[in-house]
Design a protein around this motif. Structure first.
Motif, PDB file in Angstrom:
ATOM      1  N   LYS A  65      60.578  -4.385  33.489  1.00  0.00           N
ATOM      2  CA  LYS A  65      60.646  -4.847  34.872  1.00  0.00           C
ATOM      3  C   LYS A  65      62.068  -5.226  35.272  1.00  0.00           C
ATOM      4  O   LYS A  65      62.521  -4.873  36.360  1.00  0.00           O
ATOM      5  CB  LYS A  65      59.713  -6.035  35.078  1.00  0.00           C
ATOM      6  N   GLU A  69      64.096  -3.438  38.285  1.00  0.00           N
ATOM      7  CA  GLU A  69      64.580  -4.173  39.461  1.00  0.00           C
ATOM      8  C   GLU A  69      66.093  -4.031  39.603  1.00  0.00           C
ATOM      9  O   GLU A  69      66.597  -3.860  40.721  1.00  0.00           O
ATOM     10  CB  GLU A  69      64.165  -5.641  39.370  1.00  0.00           C
ATOM     11  N   ARG A 103      59.345  -3.361  46.253  1.00  0.00           N
ATOM     12  CA  ARG A 103      58.138  -4.187  46.436  1.00  0.00           C
ATOM     13  C   ARG A 103      57.183  -4.015  45.247  1.00  0.00           C
ATOM     14  O   ARG A 103      56.606  -4.987  44.762  1.00  0.00           O
ATOM     15  CB  ARG A 103      57.422  -3.831  47.738  1.00  0.00           C
ATOM     16  N   LEU A 104      57.030  -2.777  44.794  1.00  0.00           N
ATOM     17  CA  LEU A 104      56.154  -2.530  43.640  1.00  0.00           C
ATOM     18  C   LEU A 104      56.670  -3.247  42.392  1.00  0.00           C
ATOM     19  O   LEU A 104      55.896  -3.842  41.649  1.00  0.00           O
ATOM     20  CB  LEU A 104      56.031  -1.026  43.385  1.00  0.00           C
ATOM     21  N   GLN A 106      58.612  -5.914  42.264  1.00  0.00           N
ATOM     22  CA  GLN A 106      58.505  -7.364  42.441  1.00  0.00           C
ATOM     23  C   GLN A 106      57.089  -7.864  42.199  1.00  0.00           C
ATOM     24  O   GLN A 106      56.891  -8.993  41.778  1.00  0.00           O
ATOM     25  CB  GLN A 106      58.978  -7.757  43.840  1.00  0.00           C
ATOM     26  N   THR A 107      56.111  -7.017  42.486  1.00  0.00           N
ATOM     27  CA  THR A 107      54.713  -7.406  42.288  1.00  0.00           C
ATOM     28  C   THR A 107      54.158  -6.863  40.967  1.00  0.00           C
ATOM     29  O   THR A 107      52.943  -6.823  40.777  1.00  0.00           O
ATOM     30  CB  THR A 107      53.836  -6.943  43.468  1.00  0.00           C
ATOM     31  N   SER A 108      55.058  -6.452  40.072  1.00  0.00           N
ATOM     32  CA  SER A 108      54.710  -5.970  38.728  1.00  0.00           C
ATOM     33  C   SER A 108      53.780  -4.755  38.731  1.00  0.00           C
ATOM     34  O   SER A 108      52.990  -4.565  37.807  1.00  0.00           O
ATOM     35  CB  SER A 108      54.101  -7.098  37.893  1.00  0.00           C
ATOM     36  N   ARG A 109      53.905  -3.931  39.747  1.00  0.00           N
ATOM     37  CA  ARG A 109      53.124  -2.685  39.795  1.00  0.00           C
ATOM     38  C   ARG A 109      54.014  -1.528  39.344  1.00  0.00           C
ATOM     39  O   ARG A 109      54.181  -0.531  40.035  1.00  0.00           O
ATOM     40  CB  ARG A 109      52.582  -2.470  41.206  1.00  0.00           C
TER      41      ARG A 109
END
Length: 120
Positions: A65, A69, A103-104, A106-109
């Motif tokens: 992650k 990021e 966004r994905l 940041q939301t761990s997707r």
């Protein structure tokens, strides 16, 4: 051979990195694509941005992650610098893809982050 002859011509790293990616050689792809993401060149803006997208997919698929990021943020910052470049403007999906991928991440997707497939 081309990279050995012209090691500073970043376009070659994009092509080799993308071919490595498509061939499933992830470590080699990460090495080549990182060269463009870590040292983006305004001479090759689309190649650098494409590299950021593919590298983000690779790091996301590895479950990293923080690296995902960081790659996406680097791509976003570079996009701001080259936004007015003609090639960047005609690739109008870049800003939306980067925003969605951020966004994905940041939301761990991470599993949902997939770079577009580019013509070879």
């Amino acid at each position: 051979c081309a990279i050995a002859a012209q090691p500073h011509f970043l376009r070659y790293y994009w092509f080799r990195g993308y071919m490595n990616f498509l061939g499933g050689r992830r470590a080699e792809a990460r090495r080549d694509l990182s060269a463009l993401v870590e040292n983006p060149s305004e001479q090759f803006p689309v190649e650098c941005l494409n590299s950021a997208m593919v590298l983000a997919e690779l790091t996301a698929a590895a479950g990293d992650k923080a690296a995902t990021e960081a790659t996406l943020e680097s791509g976003r910052e570079f996009l701001e610098r080259v936004r007015d470049d003609f090639e960047v403007r005609i690739n109008c999906g870049l800003p939306d893809w980067l925003a969605t991928a951020q966004r994905l991440a940041q939301t761990s997707r991470l599993d949902a982050i997939q770079a577009p497939r580019f013509a070879c």
